[in-house]
Design an enzyme around this catalytic site. Structure first.
Site, PDB file in Angstrom:
ATOM      1  N   THR A   1       0.129   4.847   1.117  1.00 23.42           N
ATOM      2  CA  THR A   1       0.072   5.731   2.285  1.00 23.42           C
ATOM      3  C   THR A   1       0.353   4.973   3.577  1.00 23.42           C
ATOM      4  OG1 THR A   1      -1.576   7.110   1.168  1.00 23.42           O
ATOM      5  CG2 THR A   1      -1.354   7.390   3.539  1.00 23.42           C
TER       6      THR A   1
ATOM      7  N   ASP B   1       0.860  -1.178   0.000  1.00 23.16           N
ATOM      8  CA  ASP B   1       0.000   0.000   0.000  1.00 23.16           C
ATOM      9  C   ASP B   1       0.899   1.231   0.000  1.00 23.16           C
ATOM     10  OD1 ASP B   1      -2.523   1.440   0.342  1.00 23.16           O
ATOM     11  OD2 ASP B   1      -1.789   1.871   2.356  1.00 23.16           O
TER      12      ASP B   1
ATOM     13  N   ASP C   1      -0.858  -0.686   6.369  1.00 26.06           N
ATOM     14  CA  ASP C   1      -0.916  -0.169   7.741  1.00 26.06           C
ATOM     15  C   ASP C   1      -2.291   0.276   8.193  1.00 26.06           C
ATOM     16  OD1 ASP C   1      -1.195   2.276   6.296  1.00 26.06           O
ATOM     17  OD2 ASP C   1      -0.383   3.339   8.034  1.00 26.06           O
TER      18      ASP C   1
END
Length: 343
Positions: free
Chosen positions: A34, A32, A231
Site C-alpha cells: 500500500t 510494501d 511509505d
C-alpha cells in the site's frame, strides 16, 4: 557529490555518500504494497453492513476515527463520508495499534476499526461475512473491518489501484538480478493477487511492522544486501533495519526520516535510477583511483631517481609537476562523464 546532485534533479534525494555506495551492492528489494506499489488514491467502492446497523451511522463512526488516523487508507473513508454528506462526530480515548487498527469512544460506544486479524484477536465474531471476505480478497480488494461494542458492524471495501509504473519497475529490477519481495499487512490472498499481476514470486501477507523487520533480518542473515521501499509510519523501523531504506516522497514524514533515499514522486522506477547511478558512480570512483595510482606509482619513484643508477634518467621537476596536474585533470574529466550517463 556529483551523483547525489544529479539524483536531486531526477526527483531523487540521497541522504549521504554511504547510501549511494551501498546501493550498488543491493541484491534484494523488499517492497510494501500500500502506497509503494499502489497509488494511495483509494476509494471506498461499497460497504457491507451487519444486520441491525445503520449505514450512515457506521460511515460517520468510521470517518470520525479515520479523520485522525495516519493510515494510507484512512482518507478513503473520510472522502466517502463527505460524498455521502455524513458529518464526523466527536471522539474520545483514541488509540492506534500500529499495523493493526484504531479504536475510540463515540457517544459511549466502543468503536474499533482495523484488519480482519485484529478484530479476531479481540474475539469479535466475523463468521457471518467470512465467505464474502474470501471472494473480495481474491479480487485484490482492500478490506477495513469495523465493530461497535465488540460486535461486527460493517465492512468497507476499498479499491487501491496499482501504480502504472509498478509492473515495469519490478520487471526492470528483476532484469538487473534484483530479487523483489513484497510485504503487506493485507491478507495472504489479497497480497498474492497483487503480486501475481506484478510478477513478484515471493510474497508475505498479514505482516505486522515487527514481522517486516524479522523478514529483513532473515534475508540479511542469508547473505542478502537488502533495500526496503515503503511509505507509511508502519514501515519506519523496517526502513531503518534495511541496508538501504527507500521512502516514497508521497508518504509519511517518519518514513522519509528513516530512509537513506527518498523518491520525491513516489515512482518505483526511481529505484532503478538510483541503482544505475550508484553503479556508475562507484565505477567512476574506481577508475579515478586507478588513474591516481598509475600516475603516482610511476611518477614518484622516477622523480626520486630510482632509474638513475641504471639508465641515468632523472625526471625534471617541471615534468613531474605537469604529470601531477594532468593526473588531477584526468580524474576531474572522468568524473564529469557522470553527467552523460543514461538512467
Amino acid at each position: 557529490m556529483v551523483g547525489t546532485g544529479r539524483a536531486a534533479l531526477m526527483g531523487i534525494l540521497i541522504k549521504d555518500a554511504q547510501t549511494l555506495e551501498t546501493m550498488e551492492k543491493v541484491t534484494t528489494l523488499v517492497v510494501d504494497k500500500t502506497g509503494t506499489l499502489t497509488e494511495v488514491k483509494p476509494k471506498v467502492t461499497s460497504i457491507k453492513l451487519a444486520e441491525g446497523f445503520d449505514e450512515k451511522e457506521m460511515i460517520a463512526y468510521a470517518a470520525s476515527l479515520e479523520s485522525v488516523s495516519e493510515h494510507p487508507l484512512a482518507e478513503a473513508i473520510v472522502e466517502y463520508a463527505k460524498s455521502n454528506d455524513v458529518r464526523v462526530s466527536k471522539i474520545e480515548d483514541f488509540e492506534a495499534i500500529t499495523g493493526k487498527g484504531i479504536s475510540a469512544k463515540i457517544e459511549e460506544k466502543e468503536i474499533v476499526i482495523g484488519s480482519q486479524r485484529y478484530l479476531r484477536e479481540l474475539n469479535i465474531n466475523l463468521d457471518a461475512i467470512e465467505q464474502e471476505v474470501q471472494s473480495l480478497n481474491e479480487d485484490g480488494k482492500g478490506l477495513i473491518f469495523m465493530a461497535v461494542d465488540a460486535k461486527f458492524s460493517a465492512l468497507f471495501v476499498v479499491q487501491d489501484p496499482i501504480k502504472e509504473t509498478s509492473k515495469e519497475a519490478v520487471q526492470a529490477l528483476q532484469d538487473e538480478n534484483i530479487h523483489v519481495v513484497m510485504l503487506s499487512g493485507d491478507s495472504e490472498v489479497t497480497a498474492q493477487s497483487v503480486a501475481k499481476v506484478l510478477g513478484i514470486t515471493e510474497v508475505h501477507g498479514n505482516v505486522l511492522p515487527d514481522g517486516k523487520i524479522a523478514i529483513i533480518k532473515q534475508l540479511q542473515s542469508d547473505g542478502a544486501i537488502v533495500a526496503m521501499a515503503g511509505d507509511g509510519i508502519n514501515d519506519a523501523l523496517a526502513l531503518a533495519q534495511a541496508n538501504v531504506g527507500i521512502a516514497m516522497g508521497t508518504g509519511t514524514d517518519v518514513a522519509i526520516e528513516s530512509a537513506g533515499v527518498t523518491l520525491i514522486k513516489g515512482d518505483l522506477l526511481g529505484i532503478l535510477k538510483v541503482l544505475k547511478l550508484s553503479r556508475a558512480t562507484m565505477k567512476n570512483i574506481r577508475q579515478n583511483l586507478f588513474f591516481a595510482f598509475i600516475y603516482n606509482s610511476a611518477g614518484v619513484p622516477i622523480a626520486a631517481g630510482v632509474l638513475y643508477p641504471f639508465f641515468g634518467i632523472l625526471l625534471s621537476p617541471v615534468i613531474a609537476a605537469a604529470a601531477m596536474s594532468f593526473s588531477s585533470v584526468s580524474v576531474i574529466v572522468n568524473a564529469l562523464r557522470l553527467k552523460d550517463i543514461k538512467i
